[in-house]
Design a protein around this motif. Structure first.
Motif, PDB file in Angstrom:
ATOM      1  N   LEU A  82       0.826  -1.201   0.000  1.00  0.00           N
ATOM      2  CA  LEU A  82       0.000   0.000   0.000  1.00  0.00           C
ATOM      3  C   LEU A  82       0.868   1.262   0.000  1.00  0.00           C
ATOM      4  O   LEU A  82       0.565   2.229  -0.705  1.00  0.00           O
ATOM      5  CB  LEU A  82      -0.945  -0.006   1.200  1.00  0.00           C
ATOM      6  N   ILE A  83       1.940   1.238   0.756  1.00  0.00           N
ATOM      7  CA  ILE A  83       2.871   2.382   0.768  1.00  0.00           C
ATOM      8  C   ILE A  83       3.475   2.575  -0.614  1.00  0.00           C
ATOM      9  O   ILE A  83       3.554   3.700  -1.122  1.00  0.00           O
ATOM     10  CB  ILE A  83       3.969   2.171   1.835  1.00  0.00           C
ATOM     11  N   TRP A  84       3.880   1.464  -1.245  1.00  0.00           N
ATOM     12  CA  TRP A  84       4.474   1.555  -2.583  1.00  0.00           C
ATOM     13  C   TRP A  84       3.463   2.120  -3.587  1.00  0.00           C
ATOM     14  O   TRP A  84       3.789   2.984  -4.395  1.00  0.00           O
ATOM     15  CB  TRP A  84       4.961   0.177  -3.037  1.00  0.00           C
ATOM     16  N   VAL A  85       2.209   1.644  -3.524  1.00  0.00           N
ATOM     17  CA  VAL A  85       1.175   2.115  -4.455  1.00  0.00           C
ATOM     18  C   VAL A  85       0.909   3.605  -4.243  1.00  0.00           C
ATOM     19  O   VAL A  85       0.864   4.378  -5.212  1.00  0.00           O
ATOM     20  CB  VAL A  85      -0.129   1.298  -4.308  1.00  0.00           C
ATOM     21  N   THR A  86       0.723   4.020  -3.005  1.00  0.00           N
ATOM     22  CA  THR A  86       0.437   5.441  -2.751  1.00  0.00           C
ATOM     23  C   THR A  86       1.623   6.316  -3.158  1.00  0.00           C
ATOM     24  O   THR A  86       1.428   7.372  -3.769  1.00  0.00           O
ATOM     25  CB  THR A  86       0.057   5.705  -1.285  1.00  0.00           C
ATOM     26  N   ASP A  87       2.843   5.884  -2.857  1.00  0.00           N
ATOM     27  CA  ASP A  87       4.027   6.659  -3.263  1.00  0.00           C
ATOM     28  C   ASP A  87       4.126   6.751  -4.779  1.00  0.00           C
ATOM     29  O   ASP A  87       4.443   7.816  -5.325  1.00  0.00           O
ATOM     30  CB  ASP A  87       5.307   6.038  -2.700  1.00  0.00           C
ATOM     31  N   THR A  88       3.853   5.649  -5.457  1.00  0.00           N
ATOM     32  CA  THR A  88       3.910   5.636  -6.923  1.00  0.00           C
ATOM     33  C   THR A  88       2.858   6.565  -7.518  1.00  0.00           C
ATOM     34  O   THR A  88       3.148   7.357  -8.419  1.00  0.00           O
ATOM     35  CB  THR A  88       3.713   4.195  -7.455  1.00  0.00           C
ATOM     36  N   ALA A 133       3.569  10.275  -7.054  1.00  0.00           N
ATOM     37  CA  ALA A 133       4.689  10.785  -7.845  1.00  0.00           C
ATOM     38  C   ALA A 133       4.317  11.083  -9.295  1.00  0.00           C
ATOM     39  O   ALA A 133       5.142  11.607 -10.046  1.00  0.00           O
ATOM     40  CB  ALA A 133       5.841   9.782  -7.802  1.00  0.00           C
ATOM     41  N   THR A 134       3.083  10.785  -9.687  1.00  0.00           N
ATOM     42  CA  THR A 134       2.700  10.981 -11.081  1.00  0.00           C
ATOM     43  C   THR A 134       2.311  12.433 -11.352  1.00  0.00           C
ATOM     44  O   THR A 134       1.879  13.165 -10.458  1.00  0.00           O
ATOM     45  CB  THR A 134       1.512  10.077 -11.466  1.00  0.00           C
ATOM     46  N   ALA A 135       2.461  12.811 -12.609  1.00  0.00           N
ATOM     47  CA  ALA A 135       2.060  14.158 -13.037  1.00  0.00           C
ATOM     48  C   ALA A 135       0.546  14.327 -12.909  1.00  0.00           C
ATOM     49  O   ALA A 135       0.065  15.428 -12.607  1.00  0.00           O
ATOM     50  CB  ALA A 135       2.512  14.401 -14.472  1.00  0.00           C
ATOM     51  N   LEU A 136      -0.185  13.251 -13.122  1.00  0.00           N
ATOM     52  CA  LEU A 136      -1.646  13.318 -13.007  1.00  0.00           C
ATOM     53  C   LEU A 136      -2.064  13.618 -11.573  1.00  0.00           C
ATOM     54  O   LEU A 136      -2.969  14.427 -11.334  1.00  0.00           O
ATOM     55  CB  LEU A 136      -2.265  12.008 -13.492  1.00  0.00           C
ATOM     56  N   SER A 137      -1.394  13.003 -10.608  1.00  0.00           N
ATOM     57  CA  SER A 137      -1.667  13.286  -9.198  1.00  0.00           C
ATOM     58  C   SER A 137      -1.389  14.759  -8.900  1.00  0.00           C
ATOM     59  O   SER A 137      -2.181  15.428  -8.224  1.00  0.00           O
ATOM     60  CB  SER A 137      -0.815  12.397  -8.301  1.00  0.00           C
ATOM     61  N   SER A 150     -13.989   9.997 -12.837  1.00  0.00           N
ATOM     62  CA  SER A 150     -13.697  10.995 -11.796  1.00  0.00           C
ATOM     63  C   SER A 150     -13.213  10.314 -10.517  1.00  0.00           C
ATOM     64  O   SER A 150     -12.289  10.804  -9.858  1.00  0.00           O
ATOM     65  CB  SER A 150     -14.914  11.884 -11.526  1.00  0.00           C
ATOM     66  N   GLY A 151     -13.781   9.160 -10.182  1.00  0.00           N
ATOM     67  CA  GLY A 151     -13.343   8.429  -8.992  1.00  0.00           C
ATOM     68  C   GLY A 151     -11.909   7.951  -9.111  1.00  0.00           C
ATOM     69  O   GLY A 151     -11.132   8.047  -8.152  1.00  0.00           O
ATOM     70  N   LEU A 152     -11.536   7.441 -10.278  1.00  0.00           N
ATOM     71  CA  LEU A 152     -10.144   7.030 -10.490  1.00  0.00           C
ATOM     72  C   LEU A 152      -9.197   8.221 -10.342  1.00  0.00           C
ATOM     73  O   LEU A 152      -8.121   8.099  -9.754  1.00  0.00           O
ATOM     74  CB  LEU A 152      -9.980   6.386 -11.860  1.00  0.00           C
ATOM     75  N   LEU A 153      -9.614   9.360 -10.855  1.00  0.00           N
ATOM     76  CA  LEU A 153      -8.773  10.558 -10.737  1.00  0.00           C
ATOM     77  C   LEU A 153      -8.669  11.016  -9.286  1.00  0.00           C
ATOM     78  O   LEU A 153      -7.607  11.486  -8.852  1.00  0.00           O
ATOM     79  CB  LEU A 153      -9.292  11.666 -11.641  1.00  0.00           C
ATOM     80  N   PHE A 154      -9.742  10.870  -8.513  1.00  0.00           N
ATOM     81  CA  PHE A 154      -9.661  11.169  -7.071  1.00  0.00           C
ATOM     82  C   PHE A 154      -8.615  10.287  -6.401  1.00  0.00           C
ATOM     83  O   PHE A 154      -7.794  10.751  -5.617  1.00  0.00           O
ATOM     84  CB  PHE A 154     -11.008  10.925  -6.367  1.00  0.00           C
ATOM     85  N   VAL A 155      -8.665   8.993  -6.700  1.00  0.00           N
ATOM     86  CA  VAL A 155      -7.737   8.051  -6.071  1.00  0.00           C
ATOM     87  C   VAL A 155      -6.301   8.336  -6.504  1.00  0.00           C
ATOM     88  O   VAL A 155      -5.388   8.329  -5.678  1.00  0.00           O
ATOM     89  CB  VAL A 155      -8.137   6.592  -6.385  1.00  0.00           C
ATOM     90  N   ILE A 156      -6.091   8.608  -7.774  1.00  0.00           N
ATOM     91  CA  ILE A 156      -4.749   8.927  -8.253  1.00  0.00           C
ATOM     92  C   ILE A 156      -4.252  10.217  -7.610  1.00  0.00           C
ATOM     93  O   ILE A 156      -3.098  10.318  -7.199  1.00  0.00           O
ATOM     94  CB  ILE A 156      -4.725   9.037  -9.795  1.00  0.00           C
ATOM     95  N   GLY A 157      -5.134  11.195  -7.503  1.00  0.00           N
ATOM     96  CA  GLY A 157      -4.742  12.493  -6.952  1.00  0.00           C
ATOM     97  C   GLY A 157      -4.471  12.470  -5.463  1.00  0.00           C
ATOM     98  O   GLY A 157      -3.567  13.149  -4.978  1.00  0.00           O
ATOM     99  N   ASP A 158      -5.232  11.712  -4.721  1.00  0.00           N
ATOM    100  CA  ASP A 158      -5.121  11.741  -3.263  1.00  0.00           C
ATOM    101  C   ASP A 158      -5.144  10.320  -2.697  1.00  0.00           C
ATOM    102  O   ASP A 158      -5.946   9.994  -1.823  1.00  0.00           O
ATOM    103  CB  ASP A 158      -6.277  12.577  -2.694  1.00  0.00           C
TER     104      ASP A 158
END
Length: 163
Positions: free
Chosen positions: A5-11, A14-18, A82-90
């Motif tokens: 979970l730490i690896w996924v959230t860190d990854t 780190a994205t431009a989309l986030s 929009s939900g996927l973008l929420f998760v990617i962003g935060d």
């Protein structure tokens, strides 16, 4: 928090989309509005379809509720994106939230219920069979749909309060 979970959230963080979602003054509020619009389309349409299946609004021919299914699909698609973008962003906020995981579980169950509806009940609706003559269990599927999607909404509202 587990290492995965730490690896996924860190990854994801780190994205431009986030970065775009979280650091642009317009993107996150726009996503919230889109998510609400998708919710209105999805739940409003399912409300019409499910209530018609259980026998309400009998003046509406059952085969005509098909157009509401299309709006439900559009609403779900908007919410998925929009939900996927929420998760990617935060991702730090969502992926550790028990309400988020419960909501995802309920969405999966609602999806399976919808699949059953599409494969077993909708074909009968397309032929004009009245709701009273639909396959046995159609009322259960419709009521279950309403309960599940209401639960999805409630669990989504729990996000800020549960961690």
């Amino acid at each position: 928090m587990s290492d995965l979970l730490i690896w996924v959230t860190d990854t994801l963080n780190a994205t431009a989309l986030s970065d775009l979602v979280m650091n642009n003054a317009v993107v996150f509020p726009t996503l919230e509005m889109a998510h609400f619009l998708g919710l209105c389309l999805l739940f409003g349409s399912l409300l019409v379809v499910d209530l018609r299946v259980v026998g309400f609004a009998k003046a509406i021919p059952i085969e005509r509720v098909d157009m509401f299914i299309r709006f439900a699909i559009i609403g779900f698609s908007i919410n998925l994106i929009s939900g996927l973008l929420f998760v990617i962003g935060d991702s730090d906020r969502y992926l550790v939230n028990i309400a988020f995981w419960l909501k995802m579980g309920v969405i999966i169950i609602a999806g399976l219920n919808t699949l059953y509806f599409v494969r077993r009940i909708k074909p009968q609706m397309d032929t004009g069979v009245e709701s009273g003559h639909l396959q046995h269990g159609s009322h259960v599927v419709a009521w279950l749909s309403l309960v599940l999607w209401t639960s999805v909404i409630i669990l989504g509202r729990f996000f800020p309060y549960v961690e």
